[in-house]
Design a protein around this motif. Sequence first.
Motif, PDB file in Angstrom:
ATOM      1  N   ARG A  19       5.004 -21.974   3.078  1.00 49.05           N
ATOM      2  CA  ARG A  19       3.790 -21.220   3.403  1.00 49.05           C
ATOM      3  C   ARG A  19       3.892 -19.797   2.871  1.00 49.05           C
ATOM      4  NH1 ARG A  19       2.937 -21.377   9.587  1.00 49.05           N
ATOM      5  NH2 ARG A  19       5.200 -21.190   9.580  1.00 49.05           N
ATOM      6  N   PRO A  20       2.846 -19.278   2.255  1.00 47.29           N
ATOM      7  CA  PRO A  20       2.875 -17.913   1.729  1.00 47.29           C
ATOM      8  C   PRO A  20       2.622 -16.881   2.825  1.00 47.29           C
ATOM      9  CG  PRO A  20       0.720 -18.865   1.351  1.00 47.29           C
ATOM     10  CD  PRO A  20       1.569 -19.957   1.983  1.00 47.29           C
ATOM     11  N   ILE A  21       2.838 -15.629   2.475  1.00 49.76           N
ATOM     12  CA  ILE A  21       2.438 -14.503   3.310  1.00 49.76           C
ATOM     13  C   ILE A  21       1.052 -14.051   2.860  1.00 49.76           C
ATOM     14  CG2 ILE A  21       2.953 -12.150   4.027  1.00 49.76           C
ATOM     15  CD1 ILE A  21       5.076 -13.986   5.031  1.00 49.76           C
ATOM     16  N   LEU A  22       0.123 -13.925   3.796  1.00 45.75           N
ATOM     17  CA  LEU A  22      -1.209 -13.412   3.472  1.00 45.75           C
ATOM     18  C   LEU A  22      -1.133 -11.888   3.367  1.00 45.75           C
ATOM     19  CD1 LEU A  22      -4.268 -13.778   3.116  1.00 45.75           C
ATOM     20  CD2 LEU A  22      -4.484 -13.655   5.614  1.00 45.75           C
ATOM     21  N   ILE A  23      -1.505 -11.363   2.207  1.00 45.36           N
ATOM     22  CA  ILE A  23      -1.474  -9.926   1.921  1.00 45.36           C
ATOM     23  C   ILE A  23      -2.901  -9.427   1.789  1.00 45.36           C
ATOM     24  CG2 ILE A  23      -0.774  -8.156   0.270  1.00 45.36           C
ATOM     25  CD1 ILE A  23       1.623  -9.382   1.626  1.00 45.36           C
ATOM     26  N   VAL A  24      -3.278  -8.438   2.604  1.00 42.68           N
ATOM     27  CA  VAL A  24      -4.624  -7.870   2.554  1.00 42.68           C
ATOM     28  C   VAL A  24      -4.535  -6.454   1.994  1.00 42.68           C
ATOM     29  CG1 VAL A  24      -6.675  -7.215   3.878  1.00 42.68           C
ATOM     30  CG2 VAL A  24      -5.379  -9.280   4.499  1.00 42.68           C
ATOM     31  N   GLU A  63      -1.727 -21.972   7.726  1.00 45.23           N
ATOM     32  CA  GLU A  63      -1.210 -22.199   6.377  1.00 45.23           C
ATOM     33  C   GLU A  63      -0.445 -21.004   5.843  1.00 45.23           C
ATOM     34  OE1 GLU A  63      -1.386 -25.152   4.918  1.00 45.23           O
ATOM     35  OE2 GLU A  63      -2.347 -25.837   6.770  1.00 45.23           O
ATOM     36  N   HIS A  64      -0.217 -20.000   6.690  1.00 45.29           N
ATOM     37  CA  HIS A  64       0.501 -18.796   6.265  1.00 45.29           C
ATOM     38  C   HIS A  64       1.693 -18.537   7.181  1.00 45.29           C
ATOM     39  CE1 HIS A  64      -3.476 -18.158   4.379  1.00 45.29           C
ATOM     40  NE2 HIS A  64      -2.780 -17.551   3.432  1.00 45.29           N
ATOM     41  N   ALA A  65       2.766 -18.024   6.584  1.00 44.50           N
ATOM     42  CA  ALA A  65       3.962 -17.701   7.358  1.00 44.50           C
ATOM     43  C   ALA A  65       3.860 -16.337   8.011  1.00 44.50           C
ATOM     44  CB  ALA A  65       5.189 -17.748   6.451  1.00 44.50           C
ATOM     45  N   GLY A  66       2.928 -15.508   7.576  1.00 43.89           N
ATOM     46  CA  GLY A  66       2.746 -14.181   8.137  1.00 43.89           C
ATOM     47  C   GLY A  66       1.554 -13.506   7.503  1.00 43.89           C
ATOM     48  N   VAL A  67       1.161 -12.369   8.062  1.00 45.86           N
ATOM     49  CA  VAL A  67       0.011 -11.600   7.580  1.00 45.86           C
ATOM     50  C   VAL A  67       0.402 -10.135   7.509  1.00 45.86           C
ATOM     51  CG1 VAL A  67      -2.377 -10.894   8.024  1.00 45.86           C
ATOM     52  CG2 VAL A  67      -1.628 -13.218   8.635  1.00 45.86           C
ATOM     53  N   VAL A  68       0.100  -9.481   6.381  1.00 44.21           N
ATOM     54  CA  VAL A  68       0.311  -8.041   6.246  1.00 44.21           C
ATOM     55  C   VAL A  68      -0.994  -7.404   5.789  1.00 44.21           C
ATOM     56  CG1 VAL A  68       1.707  -6.185   5.284  1.00 44.21           C
ATOM     57  CG2 VAL A  68       2.685  -8.482   5.514  1.00 44.21           C
ATOM     58  N   ILE A  69      -1.495  -6.435   6.552  1.00 42.21           N
ATOM     59  CA  ILE A  69      -2.665  -5.646   6.151  1.00 42.21           C
ATOM     60  C   ILE A  69      -2.180  -4.245   5.808  1.00 42.21           C
ATOM     61  CG2 ILE A  69      -4.881  -4.663   6.835  1.00 42.21           C
ATOM     62  CD1 ILE A  69      -5.391  -7.033   8.578  1.00 42.21           C
ATOM     63  N   PHE A  70      -2.447  -3.819   4.588  1.00 40.87           N
ATOM     64  CA  PHE A  70      -1.963  -2.535   4.086  1.00 40.87           C
ATOM     65  C   PHE A  70      -2.991  -1.420   4.313  1.00 40.87           C
ATOM     66  CE2 PHE A  70       0.865  -5.495   2.107  1.00 40.87           C
ATOM     67  CZ  PHE A  70       2.053  -4.800   1.924  1.00 40.87           C
ATOM     68  N   GLY A  71      -2.692  -0.252   3.778  1.00 39.55           N
ATOM     69  CA  GLY A  71      -3.542   0.915   3.953  1.00 39.55           C
ATOM     70  C   GLY A  71      -4.666   0.985   2.938  1.00 39.55           C
ATOM     71  N   GLY A  72      -5.409   2.079   3.004  1.00 40.64           N
ATOM     72  CA  GLY A  72      -6.526   2.300   2.100  1.00 40.64           C
ATOM     73  C   GLY A  72      -7.224   3.600   2.449  1.00 40.64           C
ATOM     74  N   PRO A  73      -8.131   4.051   1.597  1.00 38.51           N
ATOM     75  CA  PRO A  73      -8.795   5.337   1.823  1.00 38.51           C
ATOM     76  C   PRO A  73      -9.878   5.302   2.884  1.00 38.51           C
ATOM     77  CG  PRO A  73      -9.671   4.297  -0.143  1.00 38.51           C
ATOM     78  CD  PRO A  73      -8.533   3.431   0.322  1.00 38.51           C
ATOM     79  N   MET A  74     -10.278   4.126   3.316  1.00 36.94           N
ATOM     80  CA  MET A  74     -11.333   4.012   4.320  1.00 36.94           C
ATOM     81  C   MET A  74     -10.766   4.237   5.725  1.00 36.94           C
ATOM     82  SD  MET A  74     -10.062   1.114   2.971  1.00 36.94           S
ATOM     83  CE  MET A  74     -11.256   0.780   1.662  1.00 36.94           C
ATOM     84  N   SER A  75     -11.653   4.290   6.706  1.00 36.97           N
ATOM     85  CA  SER A  75     -11.251   4.466   8.100  1.00 36.97           C
ATOM     86  C   SER A  75     -11.495   3.180   8.881  1.00 36.97           C
ATOM     87  CB  SER A  75     -12.057   5.610   8.748  1.00 36.97           C
ATOM     88  OG  SER A  75     -11.880   5.635  10.157  1.00 36.97           O
ATOM     89  N   ALA A  76     -10.666   2.958   9.886  1.00 33.96           N
ATOM     90  CA  ALA A  76     -10.892   1.817  10.772  1.00 33.96           C
ATOM     91  C   ALA A  76     -12.171   1.992  11.583  1.00 33.96           C
ATOM     92  CB  ALA A  76      -9.703   1.632  11.709  1.00 33.96           C
ATOM     93  N   ASN A  77     -12.738   3.197  11.573  1.00 38.23           N
ATOM     94  CA  ASN A  77     -14.004   3.459  12.267  1.00 38.23           C
ATOM     95  C   ASN A  77     -15.220   3.268  11.371  1.00 38.23           C
ATOM     96  OD1 ASN A  77     -12.741   4.260  14.737  1.00 38.23           O
ATOM     97  ND2 ASN A  77     -12.315   6.280  13.841  1.00 38.23           N
ATOM     98  N   ASP A  78     -15.003   2.973  10.090  1.00 38.84           N
ATOM     99  CA  ASP A  78     -16.128   2.795   9.174  1.00 38.84           C
ATOM    100  C   ASP A  78     -16.970   1.583   9.580  1.00 38.84           C
ATOM    101  OD1 ASP A  78     -15.342   4.985   7.759  1.00 38.84           O
ATOM    102  OD2 ASP A  78     -14.484   3.876   6.072  1.00 38.84           O
ATOM    103  N   THR A  79     -18.220   1.614   9.168  1.00 37.71           N
ATOM    104  CA  THR A  79     -19.161   0.567   9.582  1.00 37.71           C
ATOM    105  C   THR A  79     -19.338  -0.536   8.533  1.00 37.71           C
ATOM    106  OG1 THR A  79     -21.023   1.875   8.718  1.00 37.71           O
ATOM    107  CG2 THR A  79     -20.430   2.171  11.041  1.00 37.71           C
TER     108      THR A  79
END
Length: 264
Positions: A19-24, A63-79
């Motif tokens: 199973r792959p790692i899901l990379i976001v 179907e995934h062994a793990g999940v990683v969500i990385f950073g970015g210039p947006m905010s978690a408060n964005d709509t």
Amino acid sequence: MMKIKARVSETGGVAKHERPILIVLHQAHSTPGRVGQMLAARGYRLDIRRPALGDSLPKSTAEHAGVVIFGGPMSANDTEAFVRREIDFINVPLREETPFLGICLGAQMLAKTIGGTVGPHPDGQVEVGYYDVMPTPAGEQLMEWPDKVYQWHREGFRTPKGTEVLLKGHHYEEQAIRVGKNAYGLQFHPEITLAMLYRWTTRGHERMKLPGARNRRDHFAGRAVYDGAVRAWLTRFLDLWTGVADQGALPAAETVMQPMRLSA
């Protein structure tokens, strides 16, 4: 409850996980950096998706062994719809007990998912460069942590009472958290490579003018002094996160991987 560990097969002396790692990721030019290198060295394929550019997210992480969500210039408060979709999606690995890792924006999304808040420092302070951190008693019990870590953020998170805080900082108190047994959020950037450091400090040079930010020279001087400890910590952390620490020592990722072209 689904099993956390993926079955593996041995090919050429390296364990290959089925199973792959899901990379976001959040930008067209972004890569998973050193985290991606180390996961690949452990035999994981990387299923890279960019919801901000229209990629879908799975309804289940079976179907995934793990999940990683990385950073970015947006905010978690964005709509924007993809931001809300990612925050909602984190409930899936939490519910299915699939190993989850959120880095910077990904950690802030995790905090929002569990009912926390995300926002700037009340005095406008940012963390851009290397900063001191200190483990909590829970963090010390879990593992040894580096004294300084690389940061690149203008917002931080606060989690609900009862969340396990593992690492604290000065301006932004919560630097690492654990939710359940195997979901982690890191405010800092252990994935950054030298190539990414050049790119971030070039494209994002205006951020180094913000209150509390380190100047560009200090970013590179800090890496020369502190990155070895961060790299060693990340090796141990990924052993813990992937659940293979009890299966024997693995080679250090950057000694077995071929050079990759990386960008932030």
